[in-house]
Design a protein around this motif. Structure first.
Motif, mmCIF file in Angstrom:
data_model
loop_
_atom_site.group_PDB
_atom_site.id
_atom_site.type_symbol
_atom_site.label_atom_id
_atom_site.label_comp_id
_atom_site.label_asym_id
_atom_site.label_seq_id
_atom_site.Cartn_x
_atom_site.Cartn_y
_atom_site.Cartn_z
ATOM 1 N N SER A 95 83.232 32.097 53.531
ATOM 2 C CA SER A 95 84.063 30.902 53.361
ATOM 3 C C SER A 95 83.235 29.677 52.980
ATOM 4 O O SER A 95 83.596 28.945 52.053
ATOM 5 C CB SER A 95 84.855 30.600 54.640
ATOM 6 O OG SER A 95 85.862 31.536 54.873
ATOM 7 N N LEU A 115 83.453 30.251 59.034
ATOM 8 C CA LEU A 115 84.620 30.953 58.511
ATOM 9 C C LEU A 115 85.881 30.130 58.728
ATOM 10 O O LEU A 115 86.016 29.414 59.732
ATOM 11 C CB LEU A 115 84.795 32.299 59.212
ATOM 12 C CG LEU A 115 83.755 33.388 58.982
ATOM 13 C CD1 LEU A 115 84.143 34.631 59.777
ATOM 14 C CD2 LEU A 115 83.608 33.709 57.522
ATOM 15 N N GLU A 117 88.611 31.189 59.715
ATOM 16 C CA GLU A 117 89.302 31.664 60.920
ATOM 17 C C GLU A 117 88.737 31.089 62.207
ATOM 18 O O GLU A 117 89.351 31.224 63.268
ATOM 19 C CB GLU A 117 89.252 33.194 60.997
ATOM 20 C CG GLU A 117 90.095 33.911 59.976
ATOM 21 C CD GLU A 117 89.372 34.099 58.652
ATOM 22 O OE1 GLU A 117 89.924 34.770 57.776
ATOM 23 O OE2 GLU A 117 88.237 33.573 58.497
ATOM 24 N N LYS A 152 89.407 37.594 46.177
ATOM 25 C CA LYS A 152 89.295 37.027 47.524
ATOM 26 C C LYS A 152 89.214 35.506 47.484
ATOM 27 O O LYS A 152 88.402 34.940 46.763
ATOM 28 C CB LYS A 152 88.049 37.596 48.205
ATOM 29 C CG LYS A 152 87.694 36.951 49.544
ATOM 30 C CD LYS A 152 86.474 37.618 50.151
ATOM 31 C CE LYS A 152 85.950 36.886 51.364
ATOM 32 N NZ LYS A 152 84.810 37.583 52.003
ATOM 33 N N HIS A 154 89.797 33.180 50.846
ATOM 34 C CA HIS A 154 89.155 32.927 52.142
ATOM 35 C C HIS A 154 88.781 31.460 52.339
ATOM 36 O O HIS A 154 87.749 31.141 52.917
ATOM 37 C CB HIS A 154 87.921 33.818 52.320
ATOM 38 C CG HIS A 154 87.595 34.071 53.765
ATOM 39 N ND1 HIS A 154 86.372 34.554 54.194
ATOM 40 C CD2 HIS A 154 88.346 33.903 54.887
ATOM 41 C CE1 HIS A 154 86.381 34.681 55.497
ATOM 42 N NE2 HIS A 154 87.569 34.294 55.942
ATOM 43 N N GLY A 184 92.561 36.326 52.966
ATOM 44 C CA GLY A 184 91.660 36.395 54.108
ATOM 45 C C GLY A 184 90.242 36.794 53.772
ATOM 46 O O GLY A 184 89.817 36.813 52.612
ATOM 47 N N GLY A 185 89.492 37.149 54.839
ATOM 48 C CA GLY A 185 88.068 37.417 54.702
ATOM 49 C C GLY A 185 87.751 38.764 54.100
ATOM 50 O O GLY A 185 86.706 38.930 53.446
ATOM 51 N N PHE A 729 91.725 41.053 59.725
ATOM 52 C CA PHE A 729 91.686 39.915 58.821
ATOM 53 C C PHE A 729 92.889 39.928 57.865
ATOM 54 O O PHE A 729 93.305 38.879 57.372
ATOM 55 C CB PHE A 729 90.406 39.932 57.982
ATOM 56 C CG PHE A 729 89.195 39.399 58.704
ATOM 57 C CD1 PHE A 729 89.143 38.083 59.129
ATOM 58 C CD2 PHE A 729 88.107 40.220 58.959
ATOM 59 C CE1 PHE A 729 88.022 37.583 59.783
ATOM 60 C CE2 PHE A 729 86.992 39.733 59.612
ATOM 61 C CZ PHE A 729 86.950 38.410 60.031
ATOM 62 N N ASP A 730 93.406 41.120 57.574
ATOM 63 C CA ASP A 730 94.400 41.214 56.506
ATOM 64 C C ASP A 730 95.751 41.760 56.936
ATOM 65 O O ASP A 730 96.778 41.388 56.376
ATOM 66 C CB ASP A 730 93.858 42.064 55.353
ATOM 67 C CG ASP A 730 93.584 43.508 55.759
ATOM 68 O OD1 ASP A 730 93.201 43.739 56.923
ATOM 69 O OD2 ASP A 730 93.720 44.406 54.911
#
Length: 784
Positions: A95, A115, A117, A152, A154, A184-185, A729-730
């Motif tokens: 990220s 990150l 998150e 991606k 993120h 997401g990651g 994450f997903d």
């Protein structure tokens, strides 16, 4: 800089305002002099197309283009037609690197110090890109480029990833007219959590039908670019192709696995030596560069058991095969551009890693990435029975730390360790025939924040002073076009700080001072010192690989650089340093915004699907209740999910199988506990309930399950261990189905679709969650 109207539109203030032309205005338009139509907005004449290709989690020593063992012939071709940059740097984590890449500012300036998150409320760490840090997508689009992103992202704050938005910081809100990828990651490469624009979609094919995410991303990019070529061939475009590969899970078609089988049986210690020699031959490191010493925290290859070596090599083979497969997809895109006749009009950046290769899975690797994300350390014995599944749809595999270290040859450490080049130095190639030399190398210090100013210089565009009415912070990167033009030019990026989670360092005019604060993999026995007690190392300008620590010999120089780190840290919002780890997945601990803050009840309805766990109530480490009002079929037993959260590598589901109501808790893909009703539930309308009474005493503990129908108990049982920190994450929460990769394998309907009718599903949580300081399960490697 003052704007001169004779030079054309004002590109310093975006969006560009166009003056209305004076027009003849009689009553009848037939009698008017026809005004000239407004010219379409375009960038300056000669501005190139721009293509950024970003590979995930690839270290400097991975790709064959930089001497690594992963065969990437397309990267080699791009290098032969362009210029390799041998001292290109990132932030050590995904990220932050992506935010820095697209804004041209340091990651803490752009509020992505970690990150997305694990964002907090501290400046520099909020996860919310400030409006005064406009993205490259916004700047190029407002200057007349078509803009598309594939892959991606993120960078979206996790509490903004629900259908409620806001969507300002989704890709389509950050300047990309087209987005196809995932937010997401990481994601399952065989059954990814796809988004088209802002709309979640299902993958267009199944794994059995030959689907793979990397191939799909390139298919989508080629189709989009083909449409632009047909409709607006005079309009330059910016394409950002951001692969999920080679981040875990390392998923790749079997033929690629077969092609590398047995090639790496010599082990990771020998691979470091072989890669080092190839790097010398290629000239991507100087002749006098030294291979850094083996990492004392990683077991020597010769000290491993035979089974450890077998499993570890199989896990690495999947990584190497995935790298080749991904590179092949890049080749398909470049070939399509060549067929369109636009490849040589395109400024290409092929970035081989958003950070160093990841050692997060620990010494023995893992079959399931979500295990180590929850501090659960899988063992060789855990993985061996599923050896043949590695790389396929039933695995979420990740390689051992020793192989990751080899992928960062010749440097120390890996992803997350921002202090050392193994975490931050990656390969990068630039191609633009006639403007970028072919087959050359550049060794000037460069950083990911330098990409934006470089693109603007090639496009003839100024750095905007204002975007959408907001005065902009100055770009913090430095264009490296000067280095492309002159290999002997003195470098212009003189100072750069590095920091991720307390791992930190400072570069200044060749010198580096660094401190490795905590390990990049879970280790319950590791003692993390106080930040003030960290041991700093010092490396001189002639030490290309950071092989000789001069801290004891030159304490004054070390102190000077430590002071410079503090100055840079204060300047760019790095302070206060936050070295908390997985506990920051809990928004209560982290202190970030929470869509569910203050709520203990959430009622969901049919059709709600793919709800990220950051946007629903957190049922982890606490007691909770699920109540579904549903009508069961009368012409056969009920089947399918009432509600499911997560997937086959961690999650839970309340579902029916042959009329039996069941609650299943999937503990990081290692064990699934299921409690079922004693008898089938009859057809008709019912209030169905599951009560989970958490044991308490820390995170990841077990609890008692009670199943009820219309208030009467119909089953009970126990779950011994629960996921403490992160389901996925997903994979999200689904009502009436279990989309993508299912939590359990025994659904009798496709996607676990419920065969009855759901009115509502309500989740109630107890307010007293167990906020364990580290969410540590105190797992140990169990040598078998």
């Amino acid at each position: 800089m003052a704007f001169d109207e004779s030079e054309g539109p004002d590109r310093y203030r975006l969006p560009i305002g166009w003056a209305r032309a004076a027009a003849d205005t009689p009553v009848d338009a037939r009698d008017a002099t026809k005004p000239a139509p407004a010219a379409p907005l375009r960038p300056p004449a000669g501005a190139p197309n721009v293509l950024i290709i970003l590979i995930d989690d690839m270290g400097f020593g991975a790709s064959s283009a930089f001497g690594g063992p992963c065969e990437m012939p397309v990267a080699e071709r791009v290098a032969a037609e362009g210029t390799r940059f041998t001292r290109f740097h990132t932030t050590a984590l995904c990220s932050p690197t992506r935010q820095a890449l697209l804004t041209g500012r340091n990651h803490h300036t752009a509020e992505m110090g970690a990150l997305a998150e694990v964002a907090t409320s501290f400046p520099g760490y909020t996860g919310v890109r400030p409006d005064d840090c406009a993205t490259l997508g916004q700047v190029l689009r407002m200057n007349g480029y078509s803009t598309g992103m594939f892959g991606k992202h993120h960078q979206t704050p996790p509490w903004e990833t629900s259908p409620s938005g806001p969507f300002d910081r989704w890709p389509t809100g950050e300047g990309f007219e087209k987005f196809y990828g995932f937010i997401g990651g990481d994601t399952h490469q065989w059954v990814p959590a796809l988004v088209d624009g802002t709309r979640p979609i299902e993958p267009p094919r199944t794994p059995e039908e030959g689907y793979h995410l990397s191939e799909d991303l390139v298919d989508q990019a080629i189709a989009w670019l083909g449409g632009l070529d047909a409709l607006t061939p005079d309009k330059p475009w910016f394409t950002y192709l951001s692969f999920g590969a080679t981040h875990a899970p390392h998923h790749v078609p079997k033929r690629y696995l077969d092609a590398v089988r047995g090639r790496f049986d010599h082990g990771y210690d020998r691979e470091r030596e072989l890669t080092f020699e190839r790097q010398r031959e290629l000239g991507v490191i100087p002749p006098d560069a030294e291979l850094t010493a083996p990492n004392e925290k990683i077991p020597a290859w010769d000290d491993l058991e035979d089974d450890d070596r077998l499993v570890g090599t199989r896990l690495f083979e999947a990584y190497a095969a995935m790298a080749t497969h991904t590179d092949e997809q890049v080749g398909r895109l470049l070939d399509a551009l060549e067929e369109q006749g636009v490849l040589d009009d395109t400024l290409v950046f092929y970035i081989l890693g958003d950070n160093g290769a990841s050692a997060e899975a620990g010494a023995y690797g893992t079959f399931n990435e979500m295990a180590y994300q929850n501090n659960v350390l899988m063992t060789t014995a855990d993985i061996t029975p599923r050896l043949d599944d590695i790389g396929g749809p039933k695995a979420f595999n990740h390689m051992p730390s020793g192989w990751a270290h080899a992928m960062n040859t010749p440097y120390q450490w890996s992803k997350i360790v921002a202090s050392h080049w193994g975490g931050t130095r990656t390969g990068m190639i630039v191609r633009y025939p006639g403007r970028v030399p072919a087959g050359e190398r550049r060794s000037q210090f460069t950083h990911v924040i330098d990409i934006v100013p470089t693109i603007l210089e090639y496009a003839g565009l100024p750095e905007p002073a204002q975007v959408n009415g907001v005065p902009q912070r100055a770009l913090e990167g430095v264009s490296f076009k000067y280095a492309v033009d002159d290999s002997a030019a003195a470098e212009r990026h003189h100072t750069q700080y590095f920091e991720i989670g307390g791992n930190r360092g400072i570069y200044h005019d060749g010198w580096t001072a660094v401190t490795q604060h905590w390990l990049p993999w879970p280790d319950p026995d590791d003692v993390v010192p106080a930040l003030a007690d960290d041991t700093w190392e010092l490396y001189g300008p002639d030490d290309w690989t950071q092989a000789h620590d001069l801290a004891a010999e030159q304490p004054d120089k070390l102190a000077e650089l430590q002071q410079r780190f503090l100055i840079e840290g204060a300047k760019y919002n790095v302070l206060p340093i936050d070295d908390r780890q997985r506990e920051r997945f809990d928004p209560v601990v982290a202190g970030r915004p929470d869509l569910m803050r203050g709520r203990t009840r959430l009622t969901l309805r049919p059709g709600m699907s793919r709800l990220n766990e950051n946007t629903v109530l957190n049922v982890k480490n606490r007691s909770f209740t699920v109540t579904a009002v549903a009508t069961l079929p009368t012409d056969g037993p009920a089947q399918g999910a009432l509600v499911a959260q997560g997937g086959s590598f961690g999650g839970w589901a309340l579902y029916f199988r042959d009329g039996l109501l069941g609650y299943a808790h999937n503990f990081v893909g290692m064990h699934t506990s299921t409690v079922r009703s004693a008898a089938p539930v009859r057809g008709g309308e019912h209030v169905l309930e599951m009560r989970f009474d958490y044991d308490g005493g820390g995170a990841g503990k077990g609890g008692e399950v009670t199943l009820l129908c219309d208030g009467e108990p119909i089953g009970s049982g126990r779950v011994d261990r629960t996921v403490p920190g992160l389901f996925s994450f997903d994979e999200g929460m689904d009502i009436g189905c279990d989309s993508l990769d299912p939590v359990v394998e025994d659904y009798l309907t496709p996607r676990g679709e419920f065969t009855g009718t759901i009115a509502t599903v309500t989740i109630d949580i107890a307010p007293d969650a167990e906020h364990d300081p580290d969410l540590v399960l105190r797992a140990r490697y169990r040598k078998q």
